[in-house]
Each structure stands twice: as structure tokens, then as C-alpha cells.
Design a protein around this motif. Structure first.
Motif, PDB file in Angstrom:
ATOM      1  N   PRO A  64       0.812  -1.223   0.000  1.00 47.77           N
ATOM      2  CA  PRO A  64       0.000   0.000   0.000  1.00 47.77           C
ATOM      3  C   PRO A  64       0.842   1.269   0.000  1.00 47.77           C
ATOM      4  N   LEU A  65       1.916   1.278   0.790  1.00 52.06           N
ATOM      5  CA  LEU A  65       2.779   2.454   0.847  1.00 52.06           C
ATOM      6  C   LEU A  65       3.494   2.665  -0.482  1.00 52.06           C
ATOM      7  N   LEU A  66       3.970   1.591  -1.090  1.00 51.70           N
ATOM      8  CA  LEU A  66       4.652   1.691  -2.379  1.00 51.70           C
ATOM      9  C   LEU A  66       3.714   2.263  -3.439  1.00 51.70           C
ATOM     10  N   ALA A  67       2.464   1.792  -3.458  1.00 51.18           N
ATOM     11  CA  ALA A  67       1.505   2.270  -4.450  1.00 51.18           C
ATOM     12  C   ALA A  67       1.162   3.732  -4.230  1.00 51.18           C
ATOM     13  N   ALA A  68       0.931   4.117  -2.954  1.00 52.92           N
ATOM     14  CA  ALA A  68       0.512   5.488  -2.662  1.00 52.92           C
ATOM     15  C   ALA A  68       1.626   6.489  -2.924  1.00 52.92           C
ATOM     16  N   VAL A  69       2.832   6.148  -2.533  1.00 52.72           N
ATOM     17  CA  VAL A  69       3.951   7.084  -2.681  1.00 52.72           C
ATOM     18  C   VAL A  69       4.334   7.260  -4.142  1.00 52.72           C
ATOM     19  N   THR A  70       4.424   6.161  -4.881  1.00 55.74           N
ATOM     20  CA  THR A  70       4.901   6.256  -6.264  1.00 55.74           C
ATOM     21  C   THR A  70       3.844   6.838  -7.204  1.00 55.74           C
ATOM     22  N   ALA A  71       2.579   6.972  -6.761  1.00 47.62           N
ATOM     23  CA  ALA A  71       1.540   7.553  -7.603  1.00 47.62           C
ATOM     24  C   ALA A  71       1.532   9.074  -7.562  1.00 47.62           C
ATOM     25  N   ARG A  72       2.456   9.696  -6.835  1.00 49.67           N
ATOM     26  CA  ARG A  72       2.454  11.152  -6.646  1.00 49.67           C
ATOM     27  C   ARG A  72       3.256  11.858  -7.733  1.00 49.67           C
ATOM     28  N   LYS A  73       2.646  12.941  -8.260  1.00 54.80           N
ATOM     29  CA  LYS A  73       3.332  13.742  -9.274  1.00 54.80           C
ATOM     30  C   LYS A  73       4.394  14.639  -8.672  1.00 54.80           C
ATOM     31  N   ASP A  74       4.193  15.091  -7.427  1.00 56.69           N
ATOM     32  CA  ASP A  74       5.196  15.982  -6.845  1.00 56.69           C
ATOM     33  C   ASP A  74       6.515  15.255  -6.644  1.00 56.69           C
ATOM     34  N   LEU A  75       6.451  13.977  -6.278  1.00 60.33           N
ATOM     35  CA  LEU A  75       7.689  13.200  -6.144  1.00 60.33           C
ATOM     36  C   LEU A  75       8.295  12.901  -7.513  1.00 60.33           C
ATOM     37  N   GLY A  76       7.438  12.726  -8.514  1.00 59.74           N
ATOM     38  CA  GLY A  76       7.959  12.569  -9.869  1.00 59.74           C
ATOM     39  C   GLY A  76       8.663  13.817 -10.342  1.00 59.74           C
ATOM     40  N   GLY A  77       8.067  14.999 -10.039  1.00 59.85           N
ATOM     41  CA  GLY A  77       8.717  16.258 -10.397  1.00 59.85           C
ATOM     42  C   GLY A  77      10.012  16.475  -9.644  1.00 59.85           C
ATOM     43  N   LYS A  78      10.031  16.106  -8.361  1.00 60.78           N
ATOM     44  CA  LYS A  78      11.257  16.251  -7.567  1.00 60.78           C
ATOM     45  C   LYS A  78      12.365  15.358  -8.124  1.00 60.78           C
ATOM     46  N   ALA A  79      12.006  14.129  -8.500  1.00 60.16           N
ATOM     47  CA  ALA A  79      13.000  13.235  -9.107  1.00 60.16           C
ATOM     48  C   ALA A  79      13.535  13.821 -10.405  1.00 60.16           C
ATOM     49  N   ASP A  80      12.652  14.459 -11.180  1.00 58.97           N
ATOM     50  CA  ASP A  80      13.061  15.083 -12.434  1.00 58.97           C
ATOM     51  C   ASP A  80      14.054  16.210 -12.173  1.00 58.97           C
ATOM     52  N   ARG A  81      13.750  17.061 -11.194  1.00 60.74           N
ATOM     53  CA  ARG A  81      14.646  18.195 -10.895  1.00 60.74           C
ATOM     54  C   ARG A  81      16.004  17.733 -10.382  1.00 60.74           C
ATOM     55  N   GLN A  82      16.044  16.607  -9.702  1.00 61.71           N
ATOM     56  CA  GLN A  82      17.299  16.101  -9.163  1.00 61.71           C
ATOM     57  C   GLN A  82      18.025  15.159 -10.130  1.00 61.71           C
TER      58      GLN A  82
END
Length: 630
Positions: A574-592
Motif C-alpha cells: 500500500p505504501l509503495l503504491a501510494a507514494v509512487t503515484a504522486r506527481k510531486d515526487l515525480g517532479g522532484k526526481a526530475d529536478r534532481q
């Protein structure tokens, strides 16, 4: 009898058909017969061609490379548990262990050969040929975009990219677009307004048709186009609603079809683009980095018996019409009804009629990826039902090429490996709890564990070597340091996701076998986050299984370190699904620079599609473009 609106009365509708009000802006009909194929007898007019000994030698080599490590593993386990004879329980264990080990060995063998081809062989034979100057295209090509309740403005945005790209290549005027809609009435009205507002802005014909009767899902949609318009076109490029392909690649594929009249289909290997959530960015990175060597190896041994994935491919229209009329299968789902995973069957039927089916890699053939783990599971369930449907067809369809049969078998067995892995885990722990063996007797030795790690993670390391060897490719993935960070995180996430996929596919498989069929709706292509409560409910069985396996491990005395990767993935699902579905974390990964991939061609060449402002339902809306191309 038909009503005045051209739609049959409800009591005369074919079973399972959805009725909507039709709308179309299409050219004059150019009919082409597409007879339903008789699976009970082999075609008698297939041209006889010489057997390609070199190609069969390649296939034998791949099999040997897979069998060798599987044999070593089987011998190692035989020494561990079979010195005093093999009991029934031990026989079950070996019957599960050996084919599963051979499965991962086959994947490694394919990737290893692909790595050699792309490094030493420079990728010869896996890319479409370059266009020859002064050799204009003669045939007409239709580009088909089937849609069903999709984000239509996104579809128009991607179509705009491809339409503009075709204006820049020689022979681009030989291509026309057809949007083939199976959407419901509400979405169909949005499509109609958007299409009418934009259709005069294109430099070539862009046609639109929404069917009144949605029969046969996507293959029925394509077949209806072939029967009405196929006679006016030599080739058709079939795309999905989320596909993008450059005009240069389209022209190259059409040129290859003209040069080789025995070709029935050329399938490109699309890569992922347009990711925004952390999950999709991770899968985009894995597709772009790890996919090429696996694809190159598969292309090498498949030869003229390639596969079709239903999109991002070019087909010879008359070959398709002659070979691929699909019957409705008798009985109930999952084995009866319309053929779902039609693409693999269509490739096999083309080969059955003597047409060659090839695959090629292409750097500018793209598709999008589901934005979250549950969305991937939903898509995977449809594929599972379709591939399981192929099992009885292996015996029912006469005249299939042996490689086509093998590919259909592999496609179906891919979904059987998950319950086999689960069964293997339960056999190991259950046997230890019952006192049939000590846990240490069936756990892999150090050498076998090292071999397993090489087979599982070796293709990822080979992909890194391939990418690092080319400066431009290395820069595209962000350099050695960022690429290494991405691969390390990918390995961790893959370990966590593997048991989740194992149980999800097992549940899906048994649900399908019990008769719960998949629906035909638009896919979820955009998501931003997921409530943790929703995720816990979706993955409740995963958490319970993780707790249960932990209990069995403690009860049997099995070291927890051996079951931790499986248990951790299940409990944290459940945690893996909820966390990886976020766009803000996707954007943060992109910026880094995490999970960085090479830019698609329309961003690297100062390319921009035309901008449109559409009035839909009284609102001004701008079509959207993939890859965050704002």
C-alpha cells in the motif's frame, strides 16, 4: 430491419454490442473483403519457402544458453535434497523450481545476445533502414488511432506532433490519419466538437469516425475500417491513443514494406514517454535503459516470425484482410467470446499465410505508461485474460508456424509463473513447518544464489555498460553517476514490486478462470496520488499474505533474511503504491536528475507542434502534449 437513424433495434443487436449515435467525417468508402478465418484447417495456398538454417541455429543457441544454467541449478538442488531419494514433496519442489529457473535464464540469454549485438554488432538488423535519396514512396498509408473514452485533447496533441513531423519528410503527403472512436455518447460529443474545431488546421486529411455499434473491441474497430476503406490504402500504421511516432520512422517503415513485398507486418519496439508520477518515471527509465538490449536479442532470434503488440506497427492492408479476420469463439469468458489479445493471434495468422512478420527498434516510437501500480494491474488483467485465452487456441488453430506457437505459449505461461512462484514459496515454508526438511536443505547455496543474482540483475548491468559506452547516450541518461543512482533505486523498487506483482497476477488469473471478465473502457492515463486508506484496501490480501509468510518462516525456523524481500514487498505494497503515484515526487526526481532519460525528438530538435485553442462545450481549451511539453 434498421431504424430510421441507421441503428438496429435493441432486440436485434449482437450480444455485447454497445449502441451509440454514429458520427463521421470520412472519405468515400473503398471496401475490402476480410473473411473470417477457419481455424480448423490450415490454408492450402501458402507459398513454400526454404527453411532458414541460420535462424534456427540462433534459436537453438538461445535455448542452450537458457538450459545450461537451469541444468546447473537443478543439479545443485538435487544434491541438496535428493541424496536419499526424492519424496513426493521434494518432487513437487523440483517440478516448480526447475522451470521457473529456466524462465529467468531464458530472459538473461535473450538480453545477453542483445547486448552483444548492440555493442560488438553495432545493432545491425534491429533498426529500420534509412530512406534512400530519390526513392519516393508510391503506396498510400493510413494512420489509425483507435480511441475509447480517452482524453481526446491529449489524443489531438499527440496527433498534431505526428502530423507536423510528416510534413518534414519526403513522401509525407502519402499519409492520412483516421481517428476511430468507440467512445460513449457523452465523450463522443466532446470528440465531435473538438474534431470539427480543429480538422481544418491540419495540412493533410485527418478523418474521424465514431461507430454506432461497438462490436469486437479494438480488433472489431480496425476490421470495420478495413472492410469499409481498406481497398484504398496499401499500408496501415496502427497506433494506440497514447502513441507517438515520428514522420521519419513512418516513412522508413512504409519504404521497407515497398522494398519487400513478402512483408506483412513490421512492429517497432516502443519506449515510454510522458511520465509525470514517480511510478511512471521509474518505468520510463527502466524501459528506455533496459529495454533495448532485451528487444535486440528477441528480434535476433525471432527473425521473420516476430510479434505484434497491437500498436506502433505498420501492416500491409491486403495481407491483414486476407489473414486476420477473427471469429467469435464459442463458450463463455475467459476462453470464449471475442479474442482479446488479438495482436499476437494476428501476427501468428499472418505468418500462417506465409507473410513475414518483423520487429525493429526505433528511437522515436513511443507510448505512455500507466501512472500508478493499481492502474498497471488493471491493464495487466486485460492482458492476462487475453493471453490465457490463447491456450485452447494453440490446439484449435491449424497450420501455425512452430515459433508462433511457442510465442503464444510463452505469452500465456508468463501469467502462470506468478502462481508457480507463490506455490514454490509455500512448498518451501510448508515443508519446513511439517518437518519434511530443514529449511537450510532447500534454501539456495551461496553459488546458486550468486547465479540467480546474475540472471536477475545481469541484464540491468549490461544495459548500463551499453549506455556508458556511448557518450551521447550516457549524457541522455544524466551521466554515469545519475544513471547509477537510478539503476540502484530501480533494483530496490523492483525487489519490492516483484512479490506484489506475483500475488496480483495470481489473484487475476484465478478470477479470470472463475469467469470474471475484464471490461472495455478507457484507460486511466493521468493520476496524482492515492489515499493511503484506498491503497490499504486495494492491497489488503498482499499485507495478509506477508503476515502469513512471516508466521510460517518463524514457525519453521527459516532465517527471516531469506523471506524478507518477499514479505517486505507484500507488507509495504500500500505504501509503495501510494507514494509512487504522486506527481510531486515525480517532479522532484526530475529536478534532481533521478530516472533521467534522453529527450524525445520533438524537444531535442527545437520542434514544437502547432498550438490550437478549441471551443468545447463553450470553453476554450488547449490540447495537451506529452513529456511535459507545456
Amino acid at each position: 430491419m434498421k431504424g430510421r437513424d441507421g441503428i438496429r433495434p435493441a432486440h436485434e443487436q449482437p450480444q455485447g454490442a454497445t449502441v451509440t449515435q454514429a458520427f463521421e467525417q470520412v472519405p468515400a468508402e473503398m471496401p475490402l473483403a476480410m473473411p473470417v478465418q477457419d481455424f480448423s484447417s490450415a490454408p492450402d495456398d501458402v507459398p513454400v519457402r526454404a527453411r532458414n538454417i541460420d535462424l534456427w541455429a540462433r534459436r537453438l543457441l538461445v535455448v542452450l544458453l537458457a538450459v545450461l544454467p537451469a541444468s546447473m541449478a537443478a543439479h545443485e538442488m538435487r544434491l541438496s535434497i535428493g541424496l536419499d531419494g526424492i519424496s513426493l514433496w521434494e518432487g513437487i519442489y523440483l517440478a516448480l523450481f526447475i522451470p521457473l529457473f529456466a524462465w529467468i535464464a531464458f530472459g538473461f540469454a535473450t538480453s545477453f545476445i542483445g547486448f552483444l549485438l548492440l555493442t560488438i554488432g553495432r545493432g545491425r538488423g534491429v533498426q529500420p533502414r534509412a530512406l534512400r535519396p530519390g526513392d519516393p514512396l508510391r503506396g498510400r498509408t493510413a494512420i489509425l488511432l483507435p480511441v475509447c473514452n480517452e482524453d481526446f485533447l491529449g489524443v489531438l496533441g499527440r496527433l498534431s506532433i505526428m502530423e507536423r513531423s510528416l510534413t518534414q519528410v519526403m513522401g509525407g503527403e502519402r499519409f492520412e490519419f483516421f481517428i476511430l472512436s468507440d467512445s460513449n455518447a457523452e465523450n463522443g460529443e466532446v470528440e465531435r466538437q473538438a474534431y470539427q474545431a480543429i480538422r481544418h488546421s491540419f495540412s493533410r486529411a485527418v478523418h474521424y469516425r465514431r461507430r454506432a455499434l461497438n462490436i469486437g473491441r479494438k480488433p472489431g474497430n480496425i476490421a470495420e475500417w478495413v472492410q469499409r476503406f481498406g481497398g484504398g490504402y496499401d499500408y496501415m500504421i496502427v497506433l494506440d491513443a497514447d502513441s507517438v511516432m515520428s514522420g521519419q520512422t513512418m516513412a522508413r517503415l512504409a519504404a521497407d514494406m515497398e522494398r519487400h513485398p513478402h512483408l506483412g507486418l513490421i512492429q517497432t519496439v516502443p519506449t515510454v514517454v510522458g511520465a509525470s508520477t514517480l511510478f511512471a518515471r521509474w518505468q520510463q527509465f527502466a524501459s528506455r535503459l533496459f529495454g533495448p538490449i532485451s528487444a535486440a536479442g528477441m528480434i535476433w532470434w525471432a527473425g521473420s516470425e516476430g510479434m505484434f503488440w497491437g500498436h506502433n506497427a505498420i501492416l500491409r492492408v491486403r495481407a491483414f484482410a486476407q489473414s486476420c479476420g477473427l471469429p467469435e469463439l464459442p463458450g463463455r469468458a475467459p476462453f470464449g467470446g471475442h479474442i482479446m489479445s488479438h495482436d499476437m493471434i494476428e501476427a501468428a495468422l499472418l505468418r500462417r499465410r506465409g507473410w513475414d512478420v518483423h520487429m525493429v527498434t526505433a528511437d522515436d516510437s513511443f507510448e505512455e505508461f500507466p501512472p500508478s501500480l493499481p492502474d498497471l494491474a488493471t491493464r495487466d488483467r486485460r492482458w492476462c485474460q487475453g493471453n490465457i485465452q490463447h491456450v485452447p487456441l494453440l490446439a484449435r488453430i491449424k497450420g501455425l508456424h512452430p515459433v508462433s506457437r511457442f510465442q503464444l505459449f510463452v505469452g500465456a505461461s508468463a501469467y502462470c509463473t506468478s502462481p508457480l512462484w507463490l506455490a514454490l514459496i509455500l512448498v518451501v515454508l510448508g515443508g519446513a513447518v511439517a518437518g519434511l526438511w530443514p529449511a537450510s536443505a532447500v534454501l539456495p547455496s551461496g553459488g546458486l544464489l550468486a547465479l540467480t543474482a546474475v540472471l536477475l540483475f545481469g541484464p540491468k548491468l549490461l544495459s548500463m555498460i551499453w549506455a556508458l559506452a556511448d557518450p551521447a547516450r550516457r549524457i541522455g541518461f544524466g551521466g554515469a553517476a545519475r544513471m547509477s543512482r537510478g539503476v540502484a533505486l530501480d533494483i530496490v523498487l523492483s525487489i519490492l514490486m516483484a512479490p506484489v506483482a506475483m500475488l496480483t497476477q495470481t489473484i487475476n488469473l484465478f478470477g479470470i478462470l472463475m469467469g470474471r471478465k475484464s471490461a472495455w473502457n478507457g484507460q486511466t492515463r493521468d493520476r496524482d496520488g492515492m489515499a493511503i486508506g484506498t491503497a490499504v484496501w486495494l492491497f489488503k490480501w498482499h499485507v495478509l499474505l506477508g503476515v502469513g509468510l512471516t508466521f510460517l518462516a518463524v514457525r519453521s525456523g527459516t532465517p527471516l533474511g531469506w523471506v524478507l524481500p518477499v514479505v517486505a514487498g507484500l507488507v509495504l505494497a500500500p505504501l509503495l503504491a501510494a507514494v509512487t503515484a504522486r506527481k510531486d515526487l515525480g517532479g522532484k526526481a526530475d529536478r534532481q536528475g533521478l530516472f533521467q532519460v534522453p529527450e524525445p525528438w520533438w524537444r531535442t530538435q527545437s520542434y514544437r507542434p502547432l498550438r490550437y485553442r478549441l471551443s468545447v462545450n463553450g470553453k476554450l481549451i488547449t490540447p495537451t502534449w506529452p513529456a511535459n511539453d507545456g
